[in-house]
Design a protein around this motif. Sequence first.
Motif, PDB file in Angstrom:
ATOM      1  N   ILE A   4      44.232  81.102 -10.584  1.00  0.00           N
ATOM      2  CA  ILE A   4      43.369  80.218  -9.994  1.00  0.00           C
ATOM      3  C   ILE A   4      42.053  80.270 -10.856  1.00  0.00           C
ATOM      4  N   GLU A   5      41.378  79.203 -11.083  1.00  0.00           N
ATOM      5  CA  GLU A   5      40.327  79.150 -11.453  1.00  0.00           C
ATOM      6  C   GLU A   5      39.196  78.402 -10.832  1.00  0.00           C
ATOM      7  N   ILE A   6      38.166  79.331 -10.454  1.00  0.00           N
ATOM      8  CA  ILE A   6      37.121  78.855  -9.683  1.00  0.00           C
ATOM      9  C   ILE A   6      36.027  78.245 -10.646  1.00  0.00           C
ATOM     10  N   ARG A   7      35.848  76.948 -10.835  1.00  0.00           N
ATOM     11  CA  ARG A   7      34.671  76.652 -11.717  1.00  0.00           C
ATOM     12  C   ARG A   7      33.384  75.984 -11.214  1.00  0.00           C
ATOM     13  N   ASN A   8      32.182  76.586 -11.088  1.00  0.00           N
ATOM     14  CA  ASN A   8      31.040  76.117 -10.942  1.00  0.00           C
ATOM     15  C   ASN A   8      30.894  75.590  -9.361  1.00  0.00           C
ATOM     16  N   ILE A   9      31.466  76.293  -8.388  1.00  0.00           N
ATOM     17  CA  ILE A   9      31.725  75.920  -7.026  1.00  0.00           C
ATOM     18  C   ILE A   9      30.571  76.037  -6.515  1.00  0.00           C
ATOM     19  N   LYS A  10      29.895  74.902  -5.603  1.00  0.00           N
ATOM     20  CA  LYS A  10      28.751  75.137  -4.735  1.00  0.00           C
ATOM     21  C   LYS A  10      29.364  74.581  -3.141  1.00  0.00           C
ATOM     22  N   LYS A  11      28.879  74.977  -2.376  1.00  0.00           N
ATOM     23  CA  LYS A  11      28.774  74.614  -0.835  1.00  0.00           C
ATOM     24  C   LYS A  11      27.686  74.862   0.023  1.00  0.00           C
ATOM     25  N   THR A  12      27.572  73.462   0.719  1.00  0.00           N
ATOM     26  CA  THR A  12      26.378  73.668   1.569  1.00  0.00           C
ATOM     27  C   THR A  12      26.732  73.399   2.823  1.00  0.00           C
ATOM     28  N   PHE A  13      26.201  73.822   3.998  1.00  0.00           N
ATOM     29  CA  PHE A  13      26.341  73.531   5.277  1.00  0.00           C
ATOM     30  C   PHE A  13      25.009  73.472   5.873  1.00  0.00           C
ATOM     31  N   ASN A  14      24.894  72.304   6.511  1.00  0.00           N
ATOM     32  CA  ASN A  14      23.478  71.944   7.082  1.00  0.00           C
ATOM     33  C   ASN A  14      22.074  72.246   6.097  1.00  0.00           C
ATOM     34  N   GLY A  15      22.236  71.787   5.245  1.00  0.00           N
ATOM     35  CA  GLY A  15      21.127  72.167   4.182  1.00  0.00           C
ATOM     36  C   GLY A  15      21.171  73.524   3.600  1.00  0.00           C
ATOM     37  N   ILE A  16      22.045  74.586   4.086  1.00  0.00           N
ATOM     38  CA  ILE A  16      21.767  75.758   3.582  1.00  0.00           C
ATOM     39  C   ILE A  16      22.987  76.246   2.794  1.00  0.00           C
ATOM     40  N   GLU A  17      22.721  76.534   1.313  1.00  0.00           N
ATOM     41  CA  GLU A  17      23.678  76.581   0.283  1.00  0.00           C
ATOM     42  C   GLU A  17      24.457  78.027   0.443  1.00  0.00           C
ATOM     43  N   VAL A  18      25.662  77.828   0.791  1.00  0.00           N
ATOM     44  CA  VAL A  18      26.513  79.161   1.157  1.00  0.00           C
ATOM     45  C   VAL A  18      27.282  79.895  -0.069  1.00  0.00           C
ATOM     46  N   LYS A  20      27.068  79.487  -4.256  1.00  0.00           N
ATOM     47  CA  LYS A  20      26.110  79.052  -5.395  1.00  0.00           C
ATOM     48  C   LYS A  20      26.779  79.394  -6.895  1.00  0.00           C
ATOM     49  N   ASN A  21      27.418  78.189  -7.337  1.00  0.00           N
ATOM     50  CA  ASN A  21      27.813  78.269  -8.628  1.00  0.00           C
ATOM     51  C   ASN A  21      28.510  79.217  -9.224  1.00  0.00           C
ATOM     52  N   LEU A  22      29.771  79.383  -8.061  1.00  0.00           N
ATOM     53  CA  LEU A  22      30.703  80.472  -8.275  1.00  0.00           C
ATOM     54  C   LEU A  22      31.667  80.402  -9.639  1.00  0.00           C
ATOM     55  N   GLU A 246      26.078  84.285  -3.986  1.00  0.00           N
ATOM     56  CA  GLU A 246      26.322  84.776  -5.561  1.00  0.00           C
ATOM     57  C   GLU A 246      27.067  85.994  -5.802  1.00  0.00           C
ATOM     58  N   ILE A 247      27.334  86.055  -6.960  1.00  0.00           N
ATOM     59  CA  ILE A 247      27.949  87.233  -7.469  1.00  0.00           C
ATOM     60  C   ILE A 247      27.167  88.215  -7.979  1.00  0.00           C
ATOM     61  N   ILE A 248      27.072  89.404  -7.074  1.00  0.00           N
ATOM     62  CA  ILE A 248      25.877  90.360  -7.751  1.00  0.00           C
ATOM     63  C   ILE A 248      26.622  91.509  -8.555  1.00  0.00           C
ATOM     64  N   GLN A 249      27.859  91.662  -8.444  1.00  0.00           N
ATOM     65  CA  GLN A 249      28.672  92.538  -9.407  1.00  0.00           C
ATOM     66  C   GLN A 249      30.112  92.207  -9.374  1.00  0.00           C
ATOM     67  N   LYS A 250      30.793  92.384 -10.540  1.00  0.00           N
ATOM     68  CA  LYS A 250      32.063  92.277 -10.633  1.00  0.00           C
ATOM     69  C   LYS A 250      32.667  93.057 -11.353  1.00  0.00           C
ATOM     70  N   GLY A 251      34.088  93.788 -11.089  1.00  0.00           N
ATOM     71  CA  GLY A 251      34.779  94.642 -12.302  1.00  0.00           C
ATOM     72  C   GLY A 251      35.552  95.634 -11.659  1.00  0.00           C
ATOM     73  N   ASN A 252      35.554  96.876 -12.146  1.00  0.00           N
ATOM     74  CA  ASN A 252      36.305  97.930 -11.524  1.00  0.00           C
ATOM     75  C   ASN A 252      35.920  98.169 -10.119  1.00  0.00           C
ATOM     76  N   PRO A 253      37.039  98.279  -9.156  1.00  0.00           N
ATOM     77  CA  PRO A 253      36.802  98.467  -7.660  1.00  0.00           C
ATOM     78  C   PRO A 253      35.953  99.662  -7.325  1.00  0.00           C
TER      79      PRO A 253
END
Length: 534
Positions: A4-18, A20-22, A246-253
């Motif tokens: 699975i590749e998630i590329r530059n995903i953006k999604k907004t509901f009622n003007g609120i960006e939920v 952000k460029n994942l 937004e992704i704050i951190q990723k890596g080792n659990p």
Amino acid sequence: MSFIEIRNIKKTFNGIEVLKNLNINVEEGTILGILGKSGSGKSVLINMLRGMKDYRPDEGQIIYNIALCPQCLNVEPPSKQGEICKCGSRFEGHEVDFWNSDRQVFAAIRRRISIMLQRTFALYEDDTVIDNVLKSIQGHDEEESTYMAIDLLDLAQMTHRITHIARDLSGGEKQRVVLARQLAKEPMIFLADEPTGTLDPTTAEFIHQALIEGVKAQGLSMVITSHWPEVMRDLSDEVIWLENGEIIQKGNPEAVVESFMEHVPRPQVSEEFKTGGPIIEVQDVKKHYYSIERGVVKAVDGVSLSVNEGEIYGVVGLSGAGKTTLSRLLYGLTDPSSGHINVKLGDQWIDMTQKGPLGRGRVKPYLGILHQEYSLYPHRDVLGNLTESISLELPAEFARIKALYVLNAVGFDENYAEKILHKYHDELSGGERHRVAIAQVLIKEPKIIILDEPTGTMDPITRVQVTDSIKKAREELNQTFLIISHDMDFVMDVCDQASIMRGGKILRTGLPSEVIEDLTPKEKNKMLSNGKTA
């Protein structure tokens, strides 16, 4: 190999960006954990990966790298490329832009994805447990299907209920059957959105272990969201900490979980609250009923307790102890088989077993209850759910101010509370819906409030906020709380007194720190698994 590749995903509901460029990659055979507090975007991403209606990305792509049979459109993981399909054709490698793909390919991929959603028990209510699982098995003869169903129910530790009707199961048992059903589909990808968030620790452990054995040990690819650090540590190969889309951190659990937990505050230490005299008196209450499958069930079996005015009283115990039945008896939703339940209203004691306006009808306007299986009105926005839908008729501006105040009390900051006032329930995360449901109870300012598993879907940060809001409500409005919970750490943080239930009986009442000493080692380990370590 990237699955699975998630590329530059953006999604907004009622003007609120939920979202952000994942940008995220999931390798075949690995498990990605998504950690984050309520409203961070976890559930939106899970639903987007499944192809659920209304979750199409505004921008970006969800790419599935698959092996596709050109003849029958059978879909397999990318490692199957070049192998022979059961129809005789050879699998070909394809990079599929999921949301922009051919409708038949889109549907073929969706069929190979299993999903477990929080608080959703998608079962055939009138069928037996084993028939529910058998209906999910395809491509096997009757004998193979039966053995497969039995093995999956054994994995979910549900063989003792194999012939029971689904509607007669508890919520935790239903969730275990749902897991068996989803595994029966033999998915290539397993999605799980807070699969243990609303369950008691024992049932959560069953689900946890079944996921380890049925998904991780089988080399399946999985994306799982959770606010339980143990789930992230034990199941995930990589963890992403999501915050405000937004992704704050990723890596080792271990590293990501440690960073996340550093941001979990401790509840405020409040001054000792002086409680009044008794306001609830329960004497030798029993609730027995007959089940064709189980015979006489003693859900509540001779319970006596006393709750003082202004007290925060906890009733703790594992699933099946009788806690929820007790809460229904106290609120007058269920009549006891025997015993007495009295609530003080002014200077009078009201018999809650007496129906009508002269009995419990007099007390009901002063009682509030949050059910474990709560629900919001789907055709009302948050403001409507907090006002008109519960017959709270207020001038428009005052209603708005009061709604914002109570949303702030259950953990929404002022700016975000303002943004969600006109959102509908399906635009909120599970944890956000839970907090709005608590706000719905608090806004009517009842004298006595019964909360059944109030922290079920909550991340650790929100749990602390709700702890503080309960104490604040007690201090400002002199409200009395009865809290039904399996989360011993929460009870120790918020309650003045607690009782432990087991098998429909109260075993001990005292300070929460004293009651914990009467737990068995197994109970103690499980009932403390949500708190300081979670």
